[in-house]
Design a protein around this motif. Structure first.
Motif, PDB file in Angstrom:
ATOM      1  N   SER A 220       0.918  -1.280   0.120  1.00  0.00           N
ATOM      2  CA  SER A 220       0.056  -0.028  -0.025  1.00  0.00           C
ATOM      3  C   SER A 220       0.892   1.106   0.039  1.00  0.00           C
ATOM      4  CB  SER A 220      -0.878  -0.068   1.267  1.00  0.00           C
ATOM      5  OG  SER A 220      -0.230   0.181   2.509  1.00  0.00           O
ATOM      6  N   LYS A 221       0.312   2.303  -0.335  1.00  0.00           N
ATOM      7  CA  LYS A 221       1.120   3.543  -0.096  1.00  0.00           C
ATOM      8  C   LYS A 221       1.544   3.863   1.108  1.00  0.00           C
ATOM      9  CE  LYS A 221      -3.246   6.281   0.002  1.00  0.00           C
ATOM     10  NZ  LYS A 221      -4.060   7.380  -0.968  1.00  0.00           N
ATOM     11  N   SER A 356       2.997  -2.752  -6.850  1.00  0.00           N
ATOM     12  CA  SER A 356       2.902  -1.786  -5.802  1.00  0.00           C
ATOM     13  C   SER A 356       2.558  -0.724  -6.582  1.00  0.00           C
ATOM     14  CB  SER A 356       3.682  -1.560  -4.800  1.00  0.00           C
ATOM     15  OG  SER A 356       4.116  -2.721  -4.030  1.00  0.00           O
ATOM     16  N   TRP A 357       3.356  -0.097  -7.679  1.00  0.00           N
ATOM     17  CA  TRP A 357       3.072   1.040  -8.410  1.00  0.00           C
ATOM     18  C   TRP A 357       1.870   0.767  -9.054  1.00  0.00           C
ATOM     19  CZ3 TRP A 357       2.123   2.837 -13.000  1.00  0.00           C
ATOM     20  CH2 TRP A 357       2.136   4.250 -13.297  1.00  0.00           C
ATOM     21  N   THR A 359      -0.778  -1.033  -8.394  1.00  0.00           N
ATOM     22  CA  THR A 359      -1.925  -1.016  -7.377  1.00  0.00           C
ATOM     23  C   THR A 359      -2.478   0.491  -7.016  1.00  0.00           C
ATOM     24  OG1 THR A 359      -1.378  -3.379  -7.014  1.00  0.00           O
ATOM     25  CG2 THR A 359      -2.927  -1.990  -5.438  1.00  0.00           C
ATOM     26  N   ILE A 360      -1.166   0.839  -6.653  1.00  0.00           N
ATOM     27  CA  ILE A 360      -1.550   2.591  -6.002  1.00  0.00           C
ATOM     28  C   ILE A 360      -2.009   3.126  -7.224  1.00  0.00           C
ATOM     29  CG2 ILE A 360      -0.397   4.440  -5.155  1.00  0.00           C
ATOM     30  CD1 ILE A 360       1.547   2.492  -3.675  1.00  0.00           C
ATOM     31  N   LYS A 363      -5.663   2.741  -7.593  1.00  0.00           N
ATOM     32  CA  LYS A 363      -6.550   3.331  -6.425  1.00  0.00           C
ATOM     33  C   LYS A 363      -6.590   4.826  -6.545  1.00  0.00           C
ATOM     34  CE  LYS A 363      -5.779  -0.719  -3.190  1.00  0.00           C
ATOM     35  NZ  LYS A 363      -5.305  -1.039  -2.071  1.00  0.00           N
ATOM     36  N   GLU A 364      -5.656   5.299  -7.378  1.00  0.00           N
ATOM     37  CA  GLU A 364      -5.763   6.786  -7.653  1.00  0.00           C
ATOM     38  C   GLU A 364      -6.408   7.087  -8.832  1.00  0.00           C
ATOM     39  OE1 GLU A 364      -4.341   9.361  -5.335  1.00  0.00           O
ATOM     40  OE2 GLU A 364      -4.212   7.387  -4.095  1.00  0.00           O
ATOM     41  N   VAL A 402       1.472   9.048  -8.321  1.00  0.00           N
ATOM     42  CA  VAL A 402       1.710   8.039  -7.558  1.00  0.00           C
ATOM     43  C   VAL A 402       2.595   8.640  -6.330  1.00  0.00           C
ATOM     44  CG1 VAL A 402       2.975   5.783  -7.424  1.00  0.00           C
ATOM     45  CG2 VAL A 402       1.271   6.156  -9.138  1.00  0.00           C
ATOM     46  N   VAL A 406       2.167   8.786  -2.225  1.00  0.00           N
ATOM     47  CA  VAL A 406       2.993   8.315  -1.182  1.00  0.00           C
ATOM     48  C   VAL A 406       3.508   9.161  -0.174  1.00  0.00           C
ATOM     49  CG1 VAL A 406       5.216   7.016  -0.972  1.00  0.00           C
ATOM     50  CG2 VAL A 406       3.715   6.271  -2.548  1.00  0.00           C
TER      51      VAL A 406
END
Length: 410
Positions: A220-221, A356-357, A359-360, A363-364, A402, A406
């Motif tokens: 996650s972030k 991760s990049w 997925t975040i 979500k953004e 992204v 973070v």
């Protein structure tokens, strides 16, 4: 005068509906036959023309018949070459020609074939594929308990038995598929090169050769922020700090794969831009260097005369592929230790930076099409029909979002 003609021999077991093709050679009123392993339907053979005919609309069957037709032409040419050599020497018999043909076309083992294929792949820079071929052959020989393996032994029954063995050894579906797909590639290349003659049926039809969907682990972030804060922790050794900085560089470089990180050259950095070709797909990538990216480049770059940005591969240390694989193992070892110190339940690996990049970014609310191009995917051809309209500024905006996500306070 020598005459050669192909003929159709129906199978008594199939009521004449299916049969094999054989070549009849006649010389000095003597004849001899060589039967080939290709299975052909009665309606696919023209007795008058002594040749195959395509009577089906099935594209797969048409491709098969074209391959058979091509292989028969090759085998006939082999006979003419042998006969021409015998003519130069003087008298000969049909039996001598057939015996020499069988000697020339005697079945060779997979060890020699894989050795040739692997050397060619290595010369073309495809080291991973060469290694995969050798690994798959070693696994096969380990199961069979032999020093070599004949292509004709790769029957459907044998491969299904091999698959059941791997299942009993608790091998994952993707591991089983890895071995089977490589063996299939070796087998097919052997046929195309005339190394041996394949049969009618696909021996790999009944075994698993797909890629099973696995659960993608992503941070996650909040996890990324936690790792960035932990970079300054006194509990980390310098080697661990370097490994973590490399991981964070990969994340901020739109999930750059470790193989591309390792091979990133100083010449790929142009002012505030970073450009390179993905080693997996050859796709050209451009990334604007954010403040976060520049920070991690400065933390881990090599100040030596090495052409590479990071100290993973050094030209003076020999085989670069071995250096890369050693660097990958070392990186994952350090990341595993870092995950335990930080308390990440999901663990930590190099590839998680990429997941991760993505997925975040999702979500953004960054469009999936933009994410796909940002990651440099080249296998989704339908996606790329409309991805070409995205410019570098759109991808840079995605990366900035992204990075901003973070850096926000929890």
């Amino acid at each position: 005068m020598v005459s050669m003609e192909f003929h159709y021999r129906p199978s008594s077991r199939q009521n004449g509906k299916i049969g094999k093709i054989f070549l009849r050679i006649i010389y000095n009123r003597r004849s001899g036959n060589i039967t080939f392993p290709f299975t052909v339907r009665r309606e696919e053979w023209d007795d008058a023309k002594h040749s195959l005919v395509t009577t089906t609309c099935d594209p797969e069957r048409s491709v098969y018949l074209a391959e058979v037709r091509k292989q028969l032409s090759v085998e006939k040419e082999v006979f003419w070459t042998i006969i021409a050599e015998q003519v130069k020497k003087g008298s000969f018999t049909v039996n001598e020609v057939i015996r020499m043909y069988r000697f020339q076309r005697r079945e060779k083992g997979l060890v020699a074939l894989v050795d040739v294929l692997s050397q060619e792949l290595e010369q073309n820079g495809k080291l991973r594929t060469a290694r995969a071929y050798r690994t798959s052959l070693r696994a096969l020989l380990g199961f069979s308990g032999t020093q070599d393996f004949l292509p004709s032994q790769l029957t459907a029954e044998f491969l299904e038995q091999y698959e059941r063995y791997m299942q009993s050894e608790k091998k994952s579906l993707n591991t089983i598929s890895f071995y089977m797909r490589n063996l299939r590639a070796i087998y097919n290349k052997g046929i195309r090169r005339g190394y041996f003659i394949g049969g009618t049926d696909n021996p790999f039809a009944g075994v698993y050769t797909q890629v099973a969907s696995t659960r993608k682990r992503a941070l996650s972030k909040e996890n990324i922020r936690q790792l960035e804060s932990f970079l300054h922790s006194s509990s980390l050794q310098q080697a661990e700090k370097d490994a973590l900085a490399l991981f964070l560089f990969s994340f901020h470089a739109r999930g750059m794969c470790f193989v591309d990180v390792a091979h990133l050259r100083k010449s790929d950095v142009h002012g505030d831009m970073l450009s390179y070709y993905r080693r997996k797909t050859g796709r050209y990538m451009e990334i604007r260097i954010t403040s976060a990216l520049r920070k991690y480049i400065q933390k881990t770059h090599t100040a030596t005369t090495s052409p590479y940005v990071f100290n993973i591969i050094r030209p003076e240390n020999g085989n670069q592929y071995i250096q890369y694989t050693s660097g990958l193992r070392r990186q994952n070892l350090y990341l595993n230790g870092i995950a335990k110190k930080v308390g990440l339940q999901a663990g930590l690996t190099t590839h998680m930076a990429r997941h991760s990049w993505a997925t975040i970014a999702k979500k953004e609310h960054i469009p999936i099409g933009v994410i796909s191009e940002a990651l440099g995917h080249s296998t989704v051809s339908v996606t790329y029909k409309y991805l070409d309209s995205f410019g570098i500024s759109v991808l840079d905006d995605a990366n900035q979002k992204v990075a901003a996500a973070v850096s926000k306070a929890v």
